[in-house]
Design a protein around this motif. Structure first.
Motif, PDB file in Angstrom:
ATOM      1  N   ALA A  74       7.012  34.734 -10.753  1.00 16.26           N
ATOM      2  CA  ALA A  74       7.865  34.295  -9.656  1.00 16.26           C
ATOM      3  C   ALA A  74       7.222  34.679  -8.327  1.00 16.26           C
ATOM      4  O   ALA A  74       6.868  33.831  -7.522  1.00 16.26           O
ATOM      5  CB  ALA A  74       9.254  34.906  -9.786  1.00 16.26           C
ATOM      6  N   THR A  75       7.016  35.996  -8.117  1.00 14.97           N
ATOM      7  CA  THR A  75       6.430  36.466  -6.861  1.00 14.97           C
ATOM      8  C   THR A  75       5.036  37.044  -7.029  1.00 14.97           C
ATOM      9  O   THR A  75       4.325  37.223  -6.048  1.00 14.97           O
ATOM     10  CB  THR A  75       7.323  37.549  -6.228  1.00 14.97           C
ATOM     11  OG1 THR A  75       7.324  38.705  -7.067  1.00 14.97           O
ATOM     12  CG2 THR A  75       8.753  37.034  -6.058  1.00 14.97           C
ATOM     13  N   GLY A  76       4.648  37.387  -8.262  1.00 19.49           N
ATOM     14  CA  GLY A  76       3.324  37.948  -8.493  1.00 19.49           C
ATOM     15  C   GLY A  76       3.223  39.432  -8.197  1.00 19.49           C
ATOM     16  O   GLY A  76       2.119  39.970  -8.093  1.00 19.49           O
ATOM     17  N   HIS A  77       4.354  40.142  -8.081  1.00 20.89           N
ATOM     18  CA  HIS A  77       4.297  41.584  -7.857  1.00 20.89           C
ATOM     19  C   HIS A  77       3.854  42.335  -9.114  1.00 20.89           C
ATOM     20  O   HIS A  77       3.185  43.357  -9.038  1.00 20.89           O
ATOM     21  CB  HIS A  77       5.668  42.107  -7.409  1.00 20.89           C
ATOM     22  CG  HIS A  77       5.941  41.896  -5.959  1.00 20.89           C
ATOM     23  ND1 HIS A  77       6.351  40.674  -5.446  1.00 20.89           N
ATOM     24  CD2 HIS A  77       5.857  42.734  -4.903  1.00 20.89           C
ATOM     25  CE1 HIS A  77       6.510  40.787  -4.140  1.00 20.89           C
ATOM     26  NE2 HIS A  77       6.219  42.023  -3.783  1.00 20.89           N
ATOM     27  N   GLY A  78       4.261  41.852 -10.281  1.00 15.56           N
ATOM     28  CA  GLY A  78       3.976  42.589 -11.502  1.00 15.56           C
ATOM     29  C   GLY A  78       2.897  41.992 -12.370  1.00 15.56           C
ATOM     30  O   GLY A  78       2.586  42.522 -13.437  1.00 15.56           O
ATOM     31  N   ARG A  93      10.373  27.831  -7.790  1.00 12.75           N
ATOM     32  CA  ARG A  93      11.277  26.759  -7.353  1.00 12.75           C
ATOM     33  C   ARG A  93      12.697  26.926  -7.891  1.00 12.75           C
ATOM     34  O   ARG A  93      13.602  26.217  -7.443  1.00 12.75           O
ATOM     35  CB  ARG A  93      10.720  25.401  -7.796  1.00 12.75           C
ATOM     36  CG  ARG A  93       9.426  24.993  -7.120  1.00 12.75           C
ATOM     37  CD  ARG A  93       8.801  23.787  -7.795  1.00 12.75           C
ATOM     38  NE  ARG A  93       7.584  23.356  -7.116  1.00 12.75           N
ATOM     39  CZ  ARG A  93       6.405  23.967  -7.258  1.00 12.75           C
ATOM     40  NH1 ARG A  93       6.303  25.018  -8.090  1.00 12.75           N
ATOM     41  NH2 ARG A  93       5.350  23.537  -6.601  1.00 12.75           N
ATOM     42  N   MET A  94      12.897  27.816  -8.825  1.00 17.91           N
ATOM     43  CA  MET A  94      14.189  27.976  -9.488  1.00 17.91           C
ATOM     44  C   MET A  94      15.029  28.980  -8.696  1.00 17.91           C
ATOM     45  O   MET A  94      15.160  30.146  -9.059  1.00 17.91           O
ATOM     46  CB  MET A  94      13.974  28.396 -10.938  1.00 17.91           C
ATOM     47  CG  MET A  94      13.178  27.357 -11.728  1.00 17.91           C
ATOM     48  SD  MET A  94      12.592  27.913 -13.361  1.00 17.91           S
ATOM     49  CE  MET A  94      14.134  28.215 -14.209  1.00 17.91           C
ATOM     50  N   THR A  95      15.591  28.514  -7.594  1.00 20.80           N
ATOM     51  CA  THR A  95      16.197  29.410  -6.606  1.00 20.80           C
ATOM     52  C   THR A  95      17.721  29.260  -6.503  1.00 20.80           C
ATOM     53  O   THR A  95      18.305  29.639  -5.488  1.00 20.80           O
ATOM     54  CB  THR A  95      15.569  29.160  -5.229  1.00 20.80           C
ATOM     55  OG1 THR A  95      15.708  27.771  -4.887  1.00 20.80           O
ATOM     56  CG2 THR A  95      14.103  29.539  -5.229  1.00 20.80           C
ATOM     57  N   GLU A  96      18.371  28.732  -7.548  1.00 15.93           N
ATOM     58  CA  GLU A  96      19.827  28.634  -7.473  1.00 15.93           C
ATOM     59  C   GLU A  96      20.440  30.033  -7.405  1.00 15.93           C
ATOM     60  O   GLU A  96      19.962  30.975  -8.043  1.00 15.93           O
ATOM     61  CB  GLU A  96      20.378  27.861  -8.670  1.00 15.93           C
ATOM     62  CG  GLU A  96      20.127  28.469 -10.032  1.00 15.93           C
ATOM     63  CD  GLU A  96      18.823  28.060 -10.678  1.00 15.93           C
ATOM     64  OE1 GLU A  96      18.709  28.201 -11.913  1.00 15.93           O
ATOM     65  OE2 GLU A  96      17.907  27.599  -9.954  1.00 15.93           O
ATOM     66  N   LEU A  97      21.500  30.164  -6.626  1.00 16.15           N
ATOM     67  CA  LEU A  97      22.139  31.456  -6.398  1.00 16.15           C
ATOM     68  C   LEU A  97      23.617  31.247  -6.142  1.00 16.15           C
ATOM     69  O   LEU A  97      24.000  30.421  -5.311  1.00 16.15           O
ATOM     70  CB  LEU A  97      21.490  32.158  -5.194  1.00 16.15           C
ATOM     71  CG  LEU A  97      22.218  33.367  -4.586  1.00 16.15           C
ATOM     72  CD1 LEU A  97      22.357  34.491  -5.584  1.00 16.15           C
ATOM     73  CD2 LEU A  97      21.484  33.844  -3.333  1.00 16.15           C
ATOM     74  N   ALA A  98      24.460  31.992  -6.842  1.00 16.94           N
ATOM     75  CA  ALA A  98      25.905  31.946  -6.625  1.00 16.94           C
ATOM     76  C   ALA A  98      26.456  33.358  -6.716  1.00 16.94           C
ATOM     77  O   ALA A  98      26.098  34.115  -7.622  1.00 16.94           O
ATOM     78  CB  ALA A  98      26.579  31.040  -7.656  1.00 16.94           C
ATOM     79  N   ALA A 106      26.822  38.040  -9.587  1.00 13.58           N
ATOM     80  CA  ALA A 106      25.911  37.037  -9.042  1.00 13.58           C
ATOM     81  C   ALA A 106      25.183  36.361 -10.194  1.00 13.58           C
ATOM     82  O   ALA A 106      24.928  36.979 -11.231  1.00 13.58           O
ATOM     83  CB  ALA A 106      24.904  37.689  -8.097  1.00 13.58           C
ATOM     84  N   ARG A 107      24.871  35.097  -9.995  1.00 13.14           N
ATOM     85  CA  ARG A 107      24.025  34.364 -10.936  1.00 13.14           C
ATOM     86  C   ARG A 107      22.857  33.807 -10.151  1.00 13.14           C
ATOM     87  O   ARG A 107      23.033  33.177  -9.105  1.00 13.14           O
ATOM     88  CB  ARG A 107      24.797  33.244 -11.631  1.00 13.14           C
ATOM     89  CG  ARG A 107      23.892  32.367 -12.495  1.00 13.14           C
ATOM     90  CD  ARG A 107      24.663  31.439 -13.383  1.00 13.14           C
ATOM     91  NE  ARG A 107      23.775  30.397 -13.923  1.00 13.14           N
ATOM     92  CZ  ARG A 107      23.981  29.779 -15.072  1.00 13.14           C
ATOM     93  NH1 ARG A 107      25.034  30.067 -15.812  1.00 13.14           N
ATOM     94  NH2 ARG A 107      23.143  28.850 -15.492  1.00 13.14           N
ATOM     95  N   VAL A 108      21.649  34.061 -10.654  1.00  9.35           N
ATOM     96  CA  VAL A 108      20.436  33.662  -9.928  1.00  9.35           C
ATOM     97  C   VAL A 108      19.483  32.927 -10.858  1.00  9.35           C
ATOM     98  O   VAL A 108      19.436  33.182 -12.064  1.00  9.35           O
ATOM     99  CB  VAL A 108      19.704  34.882  -9.330  1.00  9.35           C
ATOM    100  CG1 VAL A 108      20.616  35.652  -8.391  1.00  9.35           C
ATOM    101  CG2 VAL A 108      19.160  35.796 -10.416  1.00  9.35           C
ATOM    102  N   GLY A 109      18.719  32.008 -10.285  1.00 12.49           N
ATOM    103  CA  GLY A 109      17.617  31.390 -10.999  1.00 12.49           C
ATOM    104  C   GLY A 109      16.427  32.323 -11.038  1.00 12.49           C
ATOM    105  O   GLY A 109      16.353  33.323 -10.304  1.00 12.49           O
ATOM    106  N   ALA A 110      15.460  31.992 -11.874  1.00 12.15           N
ATOM    107  CA  ALA A 110      14.340  32.897 -12.134  1.00 12.15           C
ATOM    108  C   ALA A 110      13.428  33.110 -10.934  1.00 12.15           C
ATOM    109  O   ALA A 110      12.648  34.068 -10.916  1.00 12.15           O
ATOM    110  CB  ALA A 110      13.523  32.361 -13.312  1.00 12.15           C
ATOM    111  N   GLY A 111      13.521  32.254  -9.915  1.00 14.46           N
ATOM    112  CA  GLY A 111      12.654  32.411  -8.755  1.00 14.46           C
ATOM    113  C   GLY A 111      13.288  33.117  -7.576  1.00 14.46           C
ATOM    114  O   GLY A 111      12.655  33.274  -6.531  1.00 14.46           O
ATOM    115  N   VAL A 112      14.514  33.586  -7.714  1.00 11.14           N
ATOM    116  CA  VAL A 112      15.229  34.211  -6.594  1.00 11.14           C
ATOM    117  C   VAL A 112      14.692  35.618  -6.322  1.00 11.14           C
ATOM    118  O   VAL A 112      14.425  36.390  -7.240  1.00 11.14           O
ATOM    119  CB  VAL A 112      16.745  34.259  -6.890  1.00 11.14           C
ATOM    120  CG1 VAL A 112      17.487  35.079  -5.841  1.00 11.14           C
ATOM    121  CG2 VAL A 112      17.308  32.843  -6.942  1.00 11.14           C
TER     122      VAL A 112
END
Length: 456
Positions: A74-78, A93-98, A106-112
């Protein structure tokens, strides 16, 4: 596998997903594979820019059919390693968030990233169990455990996951919780990407609109007094208080305050969830040890939690390692100072000691596979391997530091393993947990489609 032999299958993959499917010679490749850690430039055979669960499932099925492994970013930190002959699934791109303020979830997509969750939760007086940097991805951080400023009160982030979506090695998208797929629910919360690609995650939020805290910088020459004072002071703090102390070799960066540029400093990090008066009283003994160069402690909204550690935000080359210490006696502090203190000439730019304990030491309400609950202190070190000389010296001095604290080491935290060898990371879990993880890995991923810290 050669690019010519992949041409027809790649066309089939491109037709099956909505996002981009790129090879090394395609425009946009560098941007798609790039992440935070510039020391590791991934060179996968293919990168799939997934737009949702369907794309992830198609990519996993395609990779398995070609006999290729799958990695996720997702971010490349790990992410570490070059990923040769691997299909890299990019979830950015998977940035859905509620946010549900009534249920406090909270519910988040894998790219959040955590910044988006902090900003969405703050208007409701709620906070996620994020880490020290809001630029880190939610899913990777949480599935590795997730150690943050609220940890001593609330535990690891993984302890508060209620369900998630995951694509397993058979290319099937599943919804997993404590009642449906309980083995996966247990293993992924702590085992990271070893069992599949998490596509979305639901987790609890906590009521925390503000905190008292921040960072205090001291001159590096005061490191011996400060670290020895911290080791006596920190264990007496209650669960509403978190702290770490770091040795920092700061660059002569004009963006830094004048008092800190190009200096070796000690950075005391402090977070208190109670009142300002309580926080000030608790911090007074450490303020009395030495004169600060810069004092940034005060009352802050929780969404400003980045101010405590002031972690770098721009991509950079990183070589890091970590360990969990069962205790921190005076000899252990002396060992850290000898290897990384002001007179050590160490190339490491950060060496941190972070207080564990409290809720971090207790089992989750719904058990999971998070490692490191038995520790008293986390040790983490980081260097910048920029140039051939640093690329040799940084790993060598990090290894020397970890060897020096070996008498007190009791495993580690998966998210802070850095470049640790697979056998070392496997040792973070107790025997029963490691065997259970390995058995599940053999059952759900018999061909080894996914990497990750768990070994079959």
């Amino acid at each position: 596998m050669t690019s010519s032999s992949l041409a027809r299958p790649l066309a089939e993959l491109a037709a099956a997903v909505a996002g981009p499917v790129l090879g090394p010679s395609d425009p946009g490749w560098a941007q798609e594979v790039g992440g935070f850690n510039l020391a590791h430039v991934p060179t996968p055979a293919v990168v799939v820019g997934a737009t949702g669960e369907h794309d992830v499932a198609a990519a996993v099925r395609w990779a398995a059919a070609q006999g290729m492994r799958v990695a996720v970013q997702a971010t490349g930190h790990g992410l570490t390693g070059d990923l040769d002959d691997v299909v890299l699934v990019s979830t950015r791109r998977m940035t859905e968030l509620a946010v549900d303020p009534v249920a406090r979830r909270a519910r988040v997509g894998a790219g959040v990233r955590w910044r988006a969750v902090l900003d969405a939760a703050a208007p409701h007086g709620l906070a996620p169990l994020c880490g020290s940097s809001s630029g880190v991805g939610v899913v990777g951080y949480t599935t590795g455990g997730g150690l943050g400023p609220l940890g001593r009160r609330h535990g690891f982030a993984a302890d508060h996951v209620t369900r998630f979506g995951i694509v397993t090695a058979d290319g099937v998208a599943r919804t997993v919780d404590a009642g449906s797929g309980p083995d996966l629910f247990w293993a992924v919360r702590g085992g990271r990407e070893s069992f599949g690609v998490v596509t979305w995650m639901e987790f609890e939020l906590v009521e925390q609109p503000r905190f008292h805290g921040g960072g205090i910088f001291f001159d590096g020459d005061d490191a011996p007094r400060l670290l020895h004072a911290w080791r006596k002071w920190a264990p007496g703090l209650g669960e509403d208080t978190s702290t770490s102390v770091a040795l920092l070799a700061l660059p002569p960066d004009p963006a830094l305050p004048t008092e800190l540029r190009g200096r070796f400093v000690v950075h005391l990090r402090f977070t208190h969830l109670g009142s300002v008066d309580e926080g000030e009283a608790l911090l007074a003994p450490m303020r009395a040890v030495a004169a600060p160069l810069l004092d940034g402690v005060g009352e802050l909204p929780y969404a400003a939690v980045d101010a405590v550690h002031s972690d770098p935000t721009d991509p950079m080359p990183v070589w890091d390692r970590g360990a969990v210490l069962g205790s921190l006696p005076a000899d252990a502090v002396d060992a850290v100072l000898a290897e990384a203190g002001p007179d050590s000439s160490s190339p490491l730019v950060l060496v941190e000691l972070r207080l564990l304990g409290g809720a971090l030491s207790r089992p989750a309400a719904v058990p999971n596979a998070v490692a490191g609950r038995h520790g008293a202190v986390s040790l983490y070190c980081l260097g910048v391997p920029a140039g051939p000389e640093a690329a040799v010296q940084v790993p060598a001095r990090a290894a020397a530091l970890l060897d020096a604290v070996a008498p007190w080491t009791r495993g580690g935290l998966v998210n802070l393993a850095g470049q640790a060898a697979p056998d070392t990371v496997a040792g973070y879990w107790d025997d029963d947990t490691r065997l259970r993880l390995a058995a599940l890995k053999r059952r759900v991923d018999p061909e080894g489609v996914f990497g990750g810290p768990v070994r079959a």
